[in-house]
Every structure is written in structure tokens, then in C-alpha cells.
Design a protein around this motif. Structure first.
Motif, short mmCIF file in Angstrom:
data_model
loop_
_atom_site.label_atom_id
_atom_site.label_comp_id
_atom_site.label_asym_id
_atom_site.label_seq_id
_atom_site.Cartn_x
_atom_site.Cartn_y
_atom_site.Cartn_z
N UNK A 258 0.91 -1.09 0.29
CA UNK A 258 0.23 0.22 0.16
C UNK A 258 1.25 1.53 0.10
N UNK A 259 2.09 1.49 0.61
CA UNK A 259 2.71 2.23 1.13
C UNK A 259 3.14 2.92 -0.70
N UNK A 260 3.66 1.73 -1.19
CA UNK A 260 4.53 1.66 -2.32
C UNK A 260 3.81 2.28 -3.50
N UNK B 275 14.52 -3.59 -5.69
CA UNK B 275 15.62 -3.41 -6.83
C UNK B 275 14.32 -2.53 -7.43
N UNK B 276 13.67 -3.40 -7.75
CA UNK B 276 12.39 -3.44 -8.16
C UNK B 276 11.77 -1.73 -7.96
N UNK C 183 15.59 -12.08 -1.10
CA UNK C 183 13.82 -11.75 -1.54
C UNK C 183 13.54 -9.83 -0.94
N UNK C 184 14.15 -9.51 -0.21
CA UNK C 184 14.45 -8.22 0.27
C UNK C 184 14.49 -7.16 -1.15
N UNK C 185 15.85 -7.91 -1.63
CA UNK C 185 16.98 -7.23 -2.70
C UNK C 185 15.32 -6.81 -3.81
N UNK C 186 15.60 -8.50 -3.82
CA UNK C 186 14.34 -8.48 -5.53
C UNK C 186 13.16 -7.67 -5.26
N UNK D 101 13.60 5.19 -10.19
CA UNK D 101 14.77 5.89 -11.57
C UNK D 101 13.37 6.03 -13.14
N UNK D 102 12.89 4.82 -13.68
CA UNK D 102 12.28 5.46 -14.49
C UNK D 102 10.97 6.82 -13.88
N UNK D 103 10.19 7.12 -13.08
CA UNK D 103 9.88 8.06 -12.12
C UNK D 103 10.51 9.93 -12.28
N UNK D 104 11.95 9.16 -12.54
CA UNK D 104 12.79 10.70 -11.77
C UNK D 104 13.10 10.66 -13.23
#
Length: 97
Positions: free
Chosen positions: A28-30, A81-82, A75-78, A88-91
Motif C-alpha cells: 500500500x505504501x509503495x 530493486x524492483x 527477497x528483500x533485495x529483489x 528511477x523511471x519516474x525520476x
């Protein structure tokens, strides 16, 4: 526009705080962050400038996501990373639109 900037900045800060405190980044936060960033892309598409505060907060978010990739489980890193790729795309869209 001021209200939207404030809303996005609050969401960015919320995500950065969760990263720094190593709290779970819930969907939800993301999703709220992505929705706000979508609005920013729309609002800044026709503009020649972006607020310094928003630009700074976007870069802080990106840096914190990069830093979070150095710690945590696979799993956290994956997951992070997503999120980082999407941010990055939004930036790119906001700065280069």
C-alpha cells in the motif's frame, strides 16, 4: 500544485524512513508512492522546472533504495530493486519530460 508537492514529499519521506528503520515496505505504501509520482509526471510534463524540494527528495529516495540493496535478504533485495527501478523511471520522466 503545492498540495500535490507536499503529498509526494510526505510519501517519499515515509518510504525513506521505513528504509532507514528497516521496516517492511508494504504494498500500500509503495502503491501510494507510485500514484503520487504518476500525478507528478502529469503535472511536470509541461513545466520547465521542478521544485528543489521535490528534486532533492527524489534523489534522497533513490540513494536510500540503492543503500538498502546492500543489506537484507534475497527477497528483500529483489523487492527493493524492483521499487528502485520504477523510481528511477519516474525520476527520468519527471526530470526529462
Amino acid at each position: 500544485m503545492k498540495i500535490i508537492n507536499s503529498d509526494v514529499n510526505e510519501k517519499i519521506i515515509s518510504v525513506v524512513e521505513k528504509i532507514r528503520l528497516q521496516d517492511k515496505l508494504d504494498e500500500q505504501t509503495i502503491n501510494d508512492l507510485y500514484t503520487s509520482l504518476d500525478e507528478m509526471v502529469t503535472n511536470y510534463k509541461e513545466k520547465d522546472f521542478i521544485s528543489k524540494e521535490l528534486a532533492y527528495n527524489l534523489l534522497v529516495l533513490h540513494d536510500n533504495l540503492e543503500g538498502a540493496l546492500k543489506f537484507g535478504s534475497y527477497e528483500d533485495m529483489k523487492y527493493i530493486s524492483n521499487i528502485n527501478s520504477k523510481v528511477s523511471e519516474y525520476i527520468e520522466k519527471i526530470f526529462l519530460s
